[in-house]
Write an enzyme that holds these catalytic residues in place. Sequence first.
Site, PDB file in Angstrom:
ATOM      1  N   ASP A  23      65.763  56.114  36.676  1.00 48.95           N
ATOM      2  CA  ASP A  23      65.532  57.243  35.774  1.00 48.95           C
ATOM      3  C   ASP A  23      66.911  57.705  35.319  1.00 48.95           C
ATOM      4  OD1 ASP A  23      65.098  59.658  34.525  1.00 48.95           O
ATOM      5  OD2 ASP A  23      64.149  60.647  36.244  1.00 48.95           O
ATOM      6  N   LYS A  87      73.042  61.494  27.301  1.00 48.59           N
ATOM      7  CA  LYS A  87      71.771  60.920  26.828  1.00 48.59           C
ATOM      8  C   LYS A  87      71.401  61.445  25.435  1.00 48.59           C
ATOM      9  CE  LYS A  87      67.025  60.247  28.576  1.00 48.59           C
ATOM     10  NZ  LYS A  87      66.184  60.523  29.759  1.00 48.59           N
ATOM     11  N   ASP A 211      56.879  67.378  30.946  1.00 51.90           N
ATOM     12  CA  ASP A 211      58.193  67.093  31.543  1.00 51.90           C
ATOM     13  C   ASP A 211      59.213  68.142  31.105  1.00 51.90           C
ATOM     14  OD1 ASP A 211      60.689  66.152  32.318  1.00 51.90           O
ATOM     15  OD2 ASP A 211      60.356  64.096  31.639  1.00 51.90           O
TER      16      ASP A 211
HETATM   17  P1  ADP Z   1      66.516  65.722  33.461  1.00 46.59           P
HETATM   18  O1  ADP Z   1      65.230  64.962  33.456  1.00 46.59           O
HETATM   19  O2  ADP Z   1      66.786  66.423  32.169  1.00 46.59           O
HETATM   20  O3  ADP Z   1      67.664  64.909  33.932  1.00 46.59           O
HETATM   21  P2  ADP Z   1      65.708  67.098  35.914  1.00 46.59           P
HETATM   22  O4  ADP Z   1      64.291  66.701  35.915  1.00 46.59           O
HETATM   23  O5  ADP Z   1      66.575  66.514  36.951  1.00 46.59           O
HETATM   24  O6  ADP Z   1      66.358  66.939  34.485  1.00 46.59           O
HETATM   25  O7  ADP Z   1      65.724  68.701  36.004  1.00 46.59           O
HETATM   26  C1  ADP Z   1      66.888  69.407  36.167  1.00 46.59           C
HETATM   27  C2  ADP Z   1      66.586  70.880  36.027  1.00 46.59           C
HETATM   28  O8  ADP Z   1      65.683  71.282  37.057  1.00 46.59           O
HETATM   29  C3  ADP Z   1      67.816  71.742  36.171  1.00 46.59           C
HETATM   30  O9  ADP Z   1      67.822  72.733  35.152  1.00 46.59           O
HETATM   31  C4  ADP Z   1      67.629  72.376  37.540  1.00 46.59           C
HETATM   32  O10 ADP Z   1      68.249  73.638  37.625  1.00 46.59           O
HETATM   33  C5  ADP Z   1      66.124  72.499  37.601  1.00 46.59           C
HETATM   34  N1  ADP Z   1      65.619  72.657  38.965  1.00 46.59           N
HETATM   35  C6  ADP Z   1      65.817  71.831  40.008  1.00 46.59           C
HETATM   36  N2  ADP Z   1      65.208  72.303  41.101  1.00 46.59           N
HETATM   37  C7  ADP Z   1      64.600  73.470  40.743  1.00 46.59           C
HETATM   38  C8  ADP Z   1      63.809  74.442  41.429  1.00 46.59           C
HETATM   39  N3  ADP Z   1      63.527  74.325  42.712  1.00 46.59           N
HETATM   40  N4  ADP Z   1      63.358  75.506  40.722  1.00 46.59           N
HETATM   41  C9  ADP Z   1      63.653  75.649  39.417  1.00 46.59           C
HETATM   42  N5  ADP Z   1      64.379  74.770  38.718  1.00 46.59           N
HETATM   43  C10 ADP Z   1      64.855  73.696  39.379  1.00 46.59           C
HETATM   44 MG    MG Z   2      63.886  63.574  33.395  1.00 47.51          MG
END
Ligand code: ADP
Ligand code: MG
Length: 618
Positions: A23, A87, A211
């Site tokens: 991913d 990205k 998502d």
């Molecule tokens: P991407 O797919 O864009 O790479 P992610 O799916 O990894 O992103 O999501 C990252 C986001 O999720 C960040 O903004 C992070 O702060 C938030 N995040 C991670 N854990 C939590 C949580 N427990 N509660 C709220 N937000 C969260």
């Molecule tokens: Mg993602």
Amino acid sequence: MAKIGINIATGSIQQQEMIVGIDLGTTNSLVAVIHPDSKKPVVLKEFDGNALVPSVIHFGEAAGISVGDDAKKYLIKEPQNTIFSVKRLMGKSYNDVRNTSSFFTYKVIDDNTDSLVKVQAGDKFYSPVELSSLILKELKTRAEHILKTPVNKAVITVPAYFNDSQRQATRDAGKLAGLDVLRIVNEPTAASLAYGIGLNKDEIKTIAVYDLGGGTFDISVLRIAGGIFEVLSTNGDTYLGGDDFDSAIVKHWIFQIGISESELSENKNLSQELRLLAEEAKIYLSSKDSFAGNVIDKKVHLSRIEFEQLIKQFVDKTIVCCKNALSDAGLTVGSIDEIVMVGGSTRVPMVKKMVGDFFQRKINDSLDPDEVVALGAAIQADILAGNNKDLLLLDITPLSLGIETMGGLMDVLMARNSKIPSKASRQYTTQKDGQGSMRIAVYQGERDLVKDNRKLAEFSLSGIPGMPAGLPKVEISFLINADGILQVKAKELRSGVEQTIEVKPQYGLTDDEVEKMLFASITHAKEDIQIRALVEAQTEATILLDTTSQFLKKNRSFLTADELSKTENAMNELTNLLPLANKDSIQTAIEKLNEISRPYAERLMDEAVNKAMKGKVI
Ligand code: ADP
Ligand code: MG
């Protein structure tokens, strides 16, 4: 002699080389594999239990290049040398990102607006493909370290709305990192696989994948039947995510501690410190009711209820996108069988609640939302390794694909929403006698004139043997593979000369732009039809004038003086009308010229036939 691989980490015999699922996220990236013993997908974790690698790259002077958590530390200290959200730049030109350039704290080069963007770090320039390859290389090294075996093959996920050039760029990044990218898979498809949806061939389901990540929001509606995944619609917002939640908290706090926004923008360190603390608070509030912390010896606090008030507007926006995705797919909430939650920000309880309420059903959130996409990619990798032969993936093209024909018209070979992989072909011919080459320009879009669409590529088919106009048969075929990458082939069927290109478009499209283009095709439909009719009349006139003057050159002596002068007058009249852009008067003049030339053309034809018949015995 066959070699048997033994996995030192697990002690098991490896029949096959491991194919990993990756991913490659905007905010975080991670790797998953099918565990050789349990046969279940697992994400690869370092000793500290951390699976997520922040998609951040730092270019240090002495320390060199670092990726992940080490690089993330420099977001505060050295914003100009610390690259995040690469990205967003994949397959993009500067024009594509111009409006959002203030988002990037590092330098996005803007010298040549239509070529692909580059990023400057130190005194070097990097393409988004190179930058992504650094993240992929880090993931590869990690995986090899954890698995204790070389990793050379991968499945990489991309958002469902990624276009050809963005998919190709992702594939190239993999190649550059030393990975053989076996398949590019849509993120929502991977997420549903992780939940086991679609693994049973008899299952027929319509699902929504919600998502919400760090900086982007995607909603996809998929139809799954007979092991085939079809994307019915996608929607979302490329600048909406957990980062917005963090900013809202920061804004709230600077009001709380009494500093102004301009003070904050001057003090970069303070602003980053607040940002990180805001993220900490947000994550904390996903399981607790209130947060308190310190920044520059001032106390800040936030309750869950306050937080929910701050972010409600953003979550509301995602619900609007969900509505649009449903209506694009021609569905209502009642026809959705499952909701799959993806992305770190879906851990926020209010997000879960609002999504569940909107779809009026229980959501799928039992898996870690950070991990689902990687887990699904690992399942897809396993399918490709031949361990699950029944599954296939099916996607659709977001915009029509076609080529330019005479007069700058768009001739669509593959209509929008065509299922991929797929194939289409059509025959074309030359306009001029003895024409030895043909220019083929490939476009993407819904408008009737190619100038209003996006050019993807151009090439020429040369070596066509000399033939009269209209005789060569040039077959143009489009082939879109399972990754959504387009291959265009031109073949002259009489001589067999052919030319093939793989389309690596100069610049990509955001889903916003796709939407705009679709909208423009609707609002301009009427004028497009008129323009098309005019261009067709002009084209017909040009060809007629051309063939008539050729005819006159060869056969002048067979025509009466009257025929000759009438013909020349009619030709002049038509020539003068051409630039006036009146379709009806051009058509009238075409008919007039045809009327005049028909009698002598027929006469000459009869003579030629008679001559030809004379020598033959019937
Ligand atoms: P991407 O797919 O864009 O790479 P992610 O799916 O990894 O992103 O999501 C990252 C986001 O999720 C960040 O903004 C992070 O702060 C938030 N995040 C991670 N854990 C939590 C949580 N427990 N509660 C709220 N937000 C969260
Ligand atoms: Mg993602």
